[in-house]
Design an enzyme around this catalytic site. Structure first.
Site, PDB file in Angstrom:
ATOM      1  N   LYS A   1      -1.259  -8.131  11.761  1.00 24.97           N
ATOM      2  CA  LYS A   1      -0.201  -6.617  12.403  1.00 24.97           C
ATOM      3  C   LYS A   1      -1.415  -6.166  13.646  1.00 24.97           C
ATOM      4  O   LYS A   1      -2.072  -5.348  13.235  1.00 24.97           O
ATOM      5  CB  LYS A   1      -0.429  -5.779  11.462  1.00 24.97           C
ATOM      6  CG  LYS A   1       0.540  -4.830  10.180  1.00 24.97           C
ATOM      7  CD  LYS A   1      -0.829  -3.654  10.106  1.00 24.97           C
ATOM      8  CE  LYS A   1       0.071  -4.269   8.138  1.00 24.97           C
ATOM      9  NZ  LYS A   1      -0.927  -2.666   7.770  1.00 24.97           N
TER      10      LYS A   1
ATOM     11  N   ASP B   1      -5.258  -7.519   9.933  1.00 24.47           N
ATOM     12  CA  ASP B   1      -4.669  -6.569   9.828  1.00 24.47           C
ATOM     13  C   ASP B   1      -5.954  -5.400  10.836  1.00 24.47           C
ATOM     14  O   ASP B   1      -5.377  -5.885  11.829  1.00 24.47           O
ATOM     15  CB  ASP B   1      -4.561  -5.601   8.831  1.00 24.47           C
ATOM     16  CG  ASP B   1      -4.148  -4.379   8.700  1.00 24.47           C
ATOM     17  OD1 ASP B   1      -3.293  -3.948   9.371  1.00 24.47           O
ATOM     18  OD2 ASP B   1      -5.549  -3.568   7.604  1.00 24.47           O
TER      19      ASP B   1
ATOM     20  N   PHE C   1       2.733  -0.419   5.840  1.00 22.56           N
ATOM     21  CA  PHE C   1       2.061  -0.628   4.890  1.00 22.56           C
ATOM     22  C   PHE C   1       3.051  -1.783   4.168  1.00 22.56           C
ATOM     23  O   PHE C   1       4.112  -1.398   3.445  1.00 22.56           O
ATOM     24  CB  PHE C   1       1.529  -0.035   3.871  1.00 22.56           C
ATOM     25  CG  PHE C   1       0.644  -0.382   3.251  1.00 22.56           C
ATOM     26  CD1 PHE C   1      -0.532  -1.156   3.222  1.00 22.56           C
ATOM     27  CD2 PHE C   1       1.223  -0.741   1.850  1.00 22.56           C
ATOM     28  CE1 PHE C   1      -1.328  -1.527   2.321  1.00 22.56           C
ATOM     29  CE2 PHE C   1       0.256  -1.498   1.033  1.00 22.56           C
ATOM     30  CZ  PHE C   1      -1.139  -1.783   0.747  1.00 22.56           C
TER      31      PHE C   1
ATOM     32  N   ASP D   1      -0.632  -6.508  -2.534  1.00 19.92           N
ATOM     33  CA  ASP D   1      -0.011  -5.654  -3.262  1.00 19.92           C
ATOM     34  C   ASP D   1      -0.387  -4.036  -3.306  1.00 19.92           C
ATOM     35  O   ASP D   1      -0.916  -3.865  -2.320  1.00 19.92           O
ATOM     36  CB  ASP D   1      -1.957  -5.967  -3.913  1.00 19.92           C
ATOM     37  CG  ASP D   1      -2.868  -5.358  -3.045  1.00 19.92           C
ATOM     38  OD1 ASP D   1      -3.246  -5.697  -2.146  1.00 19.92           O
ATOM     39  OD2 ASP D   1      -3.036  -4.235  -4.109  1.00 19.92           O
TER      40      ASP D   1
ATOM     41  N   ASP E   1      -3.514 -14.316   3.928  1.00 22.69           N
ATOM     42  CA  ASP E   1      -1.735 -13.320   4.112  1.00 22.69           C
ATOM     43  C   ASP E   1      -1.683 -12.878   5.374  1.00 22.69           C
ATOM     44  O   ASP E   1      -0.422 -12.249   5.729  1.00 22.69           O
ATOM     45  CB  ASP E   1      -1.954 -11.979   2.290  1.00 22.69           C
ATOM     46  CG  ASP E   1      -3.148 -11.789   2.233  1.00 22.69           C
ATOM     47  OD1 ASP E   1      -4.348 -11.757   3.144  1.00 22.69           O
ATOM     48  OD2 ASP E   1      -2.760 -10.777   1.656  1.00 22.69           O
TER      49      ASP E   1
END
Ligand code: IMP
Ligand code: MG
Length: 178
Positions: free
Chosen positions: A128, A100, A151, A158, A97
């Site tokens: 990101k 990061d 975020f 989630d 997904d």
């Protein structure tokens, strides 16, 4: 749920268009290779489902679940649930997904690489890069969208296990964190 979203970062339409593009690209690159798509639970489930629906050639799917815990010195990761497929000699694509800090993907990549696949690539919906751990040199081979250091929730992502079912990616209002 919707009332807690400050801003829509990526609309449902933008995401669906990108997913089609990514799946098309994979179909070209993995033609006749019968790839194994591996998803890292749970954040990837929505993206994963859409990707495989758009991949109309032979392929296999599998999942792994990892968890991180605080050790005495640093964060450690462990495999909670491993894949069941034998990927030795197979062409494997990890679907994620979000890329990061990169700590999870780095861990997953090494874990799968040890199983000796013929090839191992990474396809992430979101990247990101501003948050990347400088020790992580891994790069994603397929990226849907590069996003700023915010975020994000929705489309699998989630906050406290909520918002995964939103069909778009958004940013929460500050008060939604309380
Ligand atoms: P990593 O920092 O690259 O290891 O990412 C670890 C995990 O943190 C990702 O797989 C996501 O599940 C979660 N994560 C990272 N950034 C976000 C975000 O913006 N929203 C929600 N979850 C996130
Ligand atoms: Mg994830």
């Amino acid at each position: 749920m919707k009332e807690n979203i400050k801003e829509v970062l990526l609309s449902k339409e933008q995401i669906q268009e990108k997913v089609k593009e990514l799946a098309q690209q994979l179909m070209q690159d993995y033609k006749d290779k019968d790839p194994v798509f591996i998803g890292v639970l749970k954040g990837v489930v929505v993206f994963f489902g859409d990707m495989v629906k758009n991949y109309s050639a032979p392929c296999q799917i599998d999942f792994m679940w990892i968890s991180s815990y605080e050790g005495t010195q640093s964060k450690h990761m462990e495999v909670k649930h491993d894949i069941s497929a034998d990927i030795r000699g197979r062409h494997v694509v990890i679907l994620e997904d979000i890329f990061d800090t990169g700590n999870s993907l780095d861990f997953v990549f090494k874990h799968l690489q040890a199983k000796e696949p013929a090839s191992l690539k990474i396809c992430t919906l979101l990247d990101k890069p501003e948050r990347r751990n400088p020790d992580v040199t891994l790069q994603a081979d397929y990226v849907g969208f590069t996003i700023p250091n915010v975020f994000a929730v929705g489309y699998g992502l989630d906050y406290n296990e909520h918002y995964r079912n939103l069909p778009y990616v958004g940013v929460l209002k500050p008060e939604a964190y309380m």
